[in-house]
Every structure is written in C-alpha cells, then in structure tokens.
Design a protein around this motif. Structure first.
Motif, short mmCIF file in Angstrom:
data_model
loop_
_atom_site.label_atom_id
_atom_site.label_comp_id
_atom_site.label_asym_id
_atom_site.label_seq_id
_atom_site.Cartn_x
_atom_site.Cartn_y
_atom_site.Cartn_z
N UNK A 161 32.57 -2.39 -11.74
CA UNK A 161 32.88 -3.71 -11.20
C UNK A 161 34.14 -4.25 -11.87
N UNK A 199 36.18 -7.14 -12.53
CA UNK A 199 35.98 -8.59 -12.38
C UNK A 199 37.30 -9.33 -12.26
N UNK A 200 38.40 -8.61 -12.41
CA UNK A 200 39.73 -9.21 -12.27
C UNK A 200 40.29 -8.94 -10.88
N UNK A 201 40.23 -7.70 -10.43
CA UNK A 201 40.84 -7.33 -9.15
C UNK A 201 39.86 -7.38 -7.99
N UNK A 202 38.60 -7.64 -8.28
CA UNK A 202 37.59 -7.79 -7.23
C UNK A 202 37.46 -6.58 -6.32
N UNK A 203 37.23 -5.44 -6.93
CA UNK A 203 36.93 -4.24 -6.16
C UNK A 203 36.06 -3.34 -7.02
N UNK A 204 35.54 -2.26 -6.42
CA UNK A 204 34.70 -1.36 -7.18
C UNK A 204 35.41 -0.03 -7.38
N UNK A 227 34.55 -10.30 -5.10
CA UNK A 227 34.15 -9.25 -6.01
C UNK A 227 32.65 -9.32 -6.23
N UNK A 271 42.29 -15.59 -8.86
CA UNK A 271 41.04 -15.78 -9.61
C UNK A 271 40.79 -17.21 -10.06
#
Lengths: 463, 282
Positions: free
Chosen positions: A400, A402-407, B192, B221
């Motif tokens: 996860x 949490x900065x770039x919002x992807x997996x 996310x 963000x």
C-alpha cells in the motif's frame, strides 16, 4: 514498398503504413483503443500479426514511425544504430527474428552483442507476435548488469527498491518504513523516496537523511529522491549527497517536453551525478521510470501504438547507462491498460523490450483502484517476471503506497518470489543481510522478537 | 553477529506467525508496517484486512458527487457558483476516455459564456475526479483557508465552478472562459487503500486548453492525515505569489519556499540515527 497486407481466404487485409500495421498487430489494450489506432476486430489483429511477421527487420531502418526531422528520439535511434551489430540479423523478418531469439544457439552473450544493432521498433514488433512464455523465455536469456554500491541484474538475483513513501515526508514515518523494509531483506536496488513535494530544500533534507542512514548502518545500497531532474541538479549544486538522478521519460520528444525534459537536460543530470563520484563498485548513476500510455497522455504519440513508444523510451534510457529502469506498468490507469490481463502482458513486453535493447529492466508491478485488477493479477505478473529474470521490483509495506495511492509489490512479495524461484538479493547486500542477522545463509528472514542490535537500539530511540 | 535460527519448538498454532516488535511504530504512519510473517508471507489477518480495504477503495471510485450538498456549500461562500459537466457522460466513459473528462460539454461552455466575465485573477474549479469523497469532505475547508488570502491581495475570484466527471485539465477551458490569469483546480485524487479522501490541487498560470502537465504545479494528498490544510494553503499562496511576479507555472516555477513541513531538518523523529550523527542542516 507501399502498404502491407495479408490475405485470409478471399479477404485481403491492407495496412497503409508500418505504424498502422504495428498498431493493428498489438494485442488488445485500452490505450490504443483510446487513441483510435487499435485493430477494429480480432481477425484484423491476427492478420496484422501475420503481415508483420513478414516484414524484414531492415524495413524499420527505412520507414520511420515518428519522423526523423520532428523528433530527437528518432534521431537518437537512427544516428546511434550500429550496423555491424545488426549484421547478424539483418536478413531476418520479424517472424524469423522470433524464431532466432527462441533458438538454443542464441544466449545472453549473443544478445548482448546484438543489442546496439536493434532499434526499439524492431523489438516492439517481435514482442507483438510473442506469447507470454516467449516474453519470459527470451527475457530470461538477456542479462544487463549494472552497479553503484552493489551489483544488480546478475543471474539468479532479484533486487528490490525499498519505497518508504510518506504523504508528508514525516521523518518518523519514512524511517519506520525503511526499518520495516530492511528487516524484511529489501532495498538492494535502491532506497528511493517519492517526495511529497518538489521543494528543493525538502529534497536536500531527504537526501541527507537517506545518506546518513546508509552510512550509519553501512548498507551496500544507494539512495534516490525521485524528483524532477532540474530539482536534482539544483540539489547537487547545494551539496546534497546524491547517489542517483531520477527522471520519468517517454518515447517521443513531445512527451518528454510534457515532462519538462529533453536529451540535453538528461545529459546535464548525468554529468552532475557523475561529478560526485559516489559509486563504489560501479558508476551507473541514472534511474528512469517509464510506462505505456505516457506519450498519448501528453498528446504526443504521433498515432503510434503505446507499446512501441514505450520501447522507444528505452532508447532514451540506454543513452545514459542507467543503474535502474522500470516500467510503472499499472500506474497510469485503466484508460491505457484496462485490466489485469492487459497489465500482465504489458509488464512482460516492457521487460523484454528493455532487456533486448540493453537496458537494466525492473518493473513496478502495480495497479490502481480504478483499474480492473487485484492482488491475484499482481502475483501472476510478479512470478512471471521472476521467471523472466527481471532485475528488480518494488518493495513497500503491505503493498500500500500511502503517498502515491496505488498498490505495488510488498516486502513479503519479494520474499515469496525469491523463495519460490530460488532467487537471491544482490551479492553485496546479501552479505550485509547475513552479517546483520536479518537472513540466514539460504536468504530466509530470521528476524523475530529480538532485533539485530543496531536496529534494537534504534527502536528504543523511537519512544 | 550471531546466526540465529527460528526456534523449532515454536510451531504451535499461535506461534507460526512471527510478529514484529516495531509494529508499535504504526502510530507514526499509516503505512502497513510490522505486519509480521508466516514463513516469509503475509499472515492471514493483514492479508484479509488488505482485501477489505481494496474493496472499499473500489467502491469509493464509483461514489457519485453530491452536487446538491456541494452547490449549497459553495453558494454559502461565493457570490457566483456554476455547475458544469465534462463531455464524459458517466463514470464508465470517464474511466475509459480521459480526453472527454478534460473538456466541457456544450451546455457548460454556453453557461460560462453567458456569465459574461471578461477577466479575473483566479478561477477556481472544484472537480470530482476519482474521489467525490475528497470534494465532499475537504474542498470547502481548503477554500476557507485560501479565499481570504486572495482577497487580502486584492485578487478578484471568478465564478466558482463545480464540475462533474472532470479531469485536471478541465480547469483550462474553465479558466479561459473566465479570462483568468491563474487557474486553480481542486480535484479528488484516486483513492488509495488508506486514503479514500485525498484532495489534489493543481495550479496553472494562464489556463487555456493545450497546457501540458509540466506547466502545472501540484499539491497532493491534502487531507487531515496527509498534507494539512494550513500547509497546503501556504504552499498554494507561495506558488500564486511567485507566479504573479514571474508569470509562469510548472517546472519553471520551482518550489523554493522555506521548508515548513513535518519533514523539518529531517532529524526530528528519525530514530534510525543517533542524535549526534544526524546531519546538521546548512
């Protein structure tokens, strides 16, 4: 020669140019459909692949997909082409080239010698008529080894980028993810942060922080803050301890303009990093990221299919002898690669095309939450890339970002693929992991409740 | 260093999972650290927690913008608010056709034209993007941090647009129609797993269709657990002030503001380094 065709029964499929043929021969993907250049139906696609198989490789040196006059990447490809290296395959068609690559006689030495004679368009063409198993098998034969503070890309090795991103660059948050990654045996490709802002002062601070950590724990690895090349150059001017200069790159001049770069600027970046002389076992100082669809996204695709343009980005990369290059395959979104199937194929195509061109390919095995993909898809791609000899993948806590919002792939994922396929970390890093009692001699993690002493001390400082 | 092996006696059902003592650090980050391991793999509990988070994020992408609530919120703050729509008809088309999400539909263009705004200093577009939740929860709060500052600088703010099924570049036709010197887009970023409510802010000098990404500045963000409203607003104002002076945005407008973020000088909270060994800032 004007136009290309293939007859299916009484029906003749015509393709007016090489770029039309290449686009129609590309296995289905949403980005080419978005661009309005994809084959309209399955039979047309199959006919295009049959026609493409007949095209002589030398044709790609005569008919440009992106005009020479308009595009510095085309000029880089054509002016840099090595006819002597090309000589051994100059008589082959695309279809014959596939057979040649699969043959037992062609090994990693042959492929390395051939690489300067290949253009992105040639390797993109052969990838289009390959199945996944071909992409894996030929990819595995290629070996591109690079070095900075350790050696990446050796046979039987799989490295990882430790990606300790935090949405506000909070030092404790970043440090926590680095600790997690190191104690799960990750980070040999690079410890690389995507910063929350492009602020030069923040970038300098992050570079110092990473440098101090690498020195304190004597980690044989390199660091990178993934900021724009101009920011990196400015940071170097301010004395920041910079190992690698990063930049996103694409396969056309126009798309690179969209990134605010050209070849001259990349050269400036490479020169700045080289001037510091920080590598200990090698001097590959550039880190590039790419991804199918970036040229279309910038409106600079010249009606060329996205897989071919992606391969052209590797021509940019190889010009600068990078340490690391990875496609961020599922990052850009479903408008370019719609689902898990399209992401998987693209990841393996990109890996093969980069390797054939002599680029040290890794892959960000990833997807976004608006794509039709999930963890199962990523497991398949990761496993196939491991089998294909991919140089490195990403490592992030619990998949996860949490900065770039992807997996993307997790620290655990790297352990999985190393265990299943018998792969190991970069040799210098592997030794460090054993010395620190993070792994045993077989590369298995042995960290339990009592941490290795330096990290146990660190943890007491966190409270 | 010693070569420690796992204790062979620890193979009962509860202890096949090795937990991580640094799990406690998760109070400092949303990152999924210290998840423990079964062999080298993810234990069942964090594995299934991830699956749940993914399911929630998938659902968030498809949550529609509550236009009524948002119009109300904007109208209570601004004299002139206009509701617009991109050329993407629905979410399915929006996902496959980003080109349509960057353009206003005919009706929206006419609406803007009929407002007869010749010029303004700042145009503001509030756009659903990939997370309506980010807009619902944070757009108005961020505007409350910004607009008084705009007014203090004597800048005129054009009619505020609420745009459905829009991409970042939709701010270009909006800004152009309003004759804006500077275009600001507040947009829901793709959700996310740990941040279904993340707001992105994009700034473009001289917004007009055809601007490329390198001509924009992005602040990403923005949400309570990410970049704070205060910090984001400061950065946006810094960029707008600089742009007003130099008449550019994007790559040419480097963010050289004094660092005023949680990063500090990088040593505060960096437990990996002993205090005396961390670099001193220049």
């Amino acid at each position: 020669m004007s136009g290309y065709y293939h007859d299916v029964g009484s029906k003749r499929y015509r393709f007016e140019s090489l770029k039309t043929l290449m686009a129609c021969a590309t296995p289905e993907r949403s980005g080419d459909q978005l661009a309005g250049i994809a084959a309209p139906d399955s039979e047309t696609r199959a006919a295009a692949q049959l026609a493409l198989a007949e095209v002589p490789l030398s044709r790609f040196l005569e008919e440009m997909l992106v005009p020479y006059e308009d595009d510095e990447i085309t000029r880089l490809i054509i002016d840099g082409h090595d006819p002597a290296a090309f000589a051994r395959v100059a008589h082959l068609s695309v279809g014959e080239f596939r057979n040649y690559l699969l043959s037992h006689e062609v090994d990693s030495e042959v492929l390395a010698a051939l690489s300067p004679g290949l253009t992105p368009e040639m390797v993109a063409a052969v990838a289009k008529i390959m199945r996944l198993q071909d992409l894996v098998l030929v990819g595995r034969k290629c070996r591109v080894v690079t070095a900075f503070r350790n050696t990446i890309g050796l046979e039987g090795r799989l490295s990882t980028r430790l990606q300790p991103n935090h949405p506000t660059d909070h030092p404790t948050g970043i440090a926590a993810s680095i600790l997690d990654g190191l104690l799960y045996g990750n980070g040999d490709a690079v410890i690389g942060i995507n910063p929350a802002t492009d602020n030069t002062g923040a970038v300098v601070t992050l570079l110092k922080m990473l440098d101090d950590i690498i020195h304190h724990y004597e980690i044989p690895a390199q660091s990178c803050v993934l900021t724009h090349v101009t920011t990196a150059i400015e940071a170097i001017k301010r004395g920041a301890p910079t190992d690698l200069v990063f930049q996103s790159i694409a396969g056309t001049q126009g798309a690179n303009q969209g990134f605010g770069i050209d070849l001259a600027l990349l050269q400036e970046g490479q020169d700045a990093a080289l001037s510091l002389g920080r590598g200990t076992v090698g001097n590959n100082v550039m880190y590039f990221e790419t991804g199918q669809g970036s040229a279309l996204s910038a409106g600079a695709h010249h009606d060329v299919d996205q897989q071919t343009l992606e391969a052209r980005a590797y021509a940019v990369a190889r010009r600068f002898n990078p340490l690391l290059v990875n496609t961020v395959v599922g990052f850009i979104g479903p408008e370019y690669l719609f689902n898990g199937k399209q992401i998987m194929r693209a990841g393996l195509e990109d890996h093969l095309c980069g390797k054939l061109l002599g680029v040290p390919m890794g892959c960000d095995v990833c997807y976004t939450n608006h794509a039709e993909a999930d963890q199962d898809d990523m497991d398949v791609l990761l496993t196939l890339l491991g089998a294909a000899g991919c140089n490195y993948v990403m490592g992030i806590p619990g998949s996860d970002d949490i900065m770039l919002n992807y997996q993307t792939t997790s620290f655990h994922d790297a352990l999985y693929v190393r265990e299943v396929l018998g792969l190991r970390a970069a040799p210098e890093f592997e030794t460090w992991l054993e010395t620190m009692a993070i792994t045993d001699r077989h590369g298995r993690i042995i960290v339990d409740q009592s941490l290795p002493a330096p990290f146990a001390h660190a943890l007491t400082r966190a409270h | 260093m010693t070569d420690r092996s796992p204790d062979p006696m620890k193979t009962d059902a509860t202890s096949v999972v090795t937990t991580n003592p640094w799990r406690q650090l998760s109070e400092y980050t949303d990152a999924r650290i210290g998840l423990g391991r079964a062999g080298g793999s993810l234990p069942t509990a964090p594995h299934l927690a991830f699956q749940l988070a993914h399911a929630q994020a998938r659902d968030a992408v498809h949550l529609p913008l509550d236009t009524e609530q948002m119009m109300e919120a904007l109208e209570s703050r601004f004299e002139s608010v206009v509701r617009l729509h991109s050329r993407a008809g629905d979410r399915g088309e929006y996902l496959r056709r980003p080109d349509l999400g960057r353009q206003l539909n005919e009706r929206s263009l006419e609406q803007l034209e009929s407002m007869n705004v010749e010029q303004c200093d700042v145009s503001i577009a509030v756009v659903d993007g990939l997370s309506a939740r980010a807009i619902h929860e944070h757009a108005a709060t961020l505007l409350d941090h910004l607009v008084p500052e705009f007014e203090a600088r004597g800048w005129s703010v054009g009619p505020v647009s609420l745009v459905e099924q829009g991409r970042v570049a939709i701010g270009d036709p909006v800004g152009e129609a309003l004759g804006a010197r500077m275009g600001l887009v507040l947009i829901g970023e793709r959700p996310g797993l740990s941040s279904p409510d993340s707001l992105g802010v994009y700034f473009t000098w001289g917004p007009t269709p055809g601007r490329c990404d390198s001509e924009r500045n992005c602040i990403s963000n923005v949400r309570p657990r990410g970049q704070s409203f205060d910090a984001a607003a400061k950065l946006i104002l810094y960029l707008l002030d600089e742009a007003s002076r130099r008449e550019v945005s994007g790559v040419e407008l480097k963010d050289d503001s004094e660092v005023d973020s949680e990063l500090g000088d990088g040593s505060q909270g960096n437990f990996l380094l002993p205090k005396d060994q961390a670099s001193t800032p220049e």
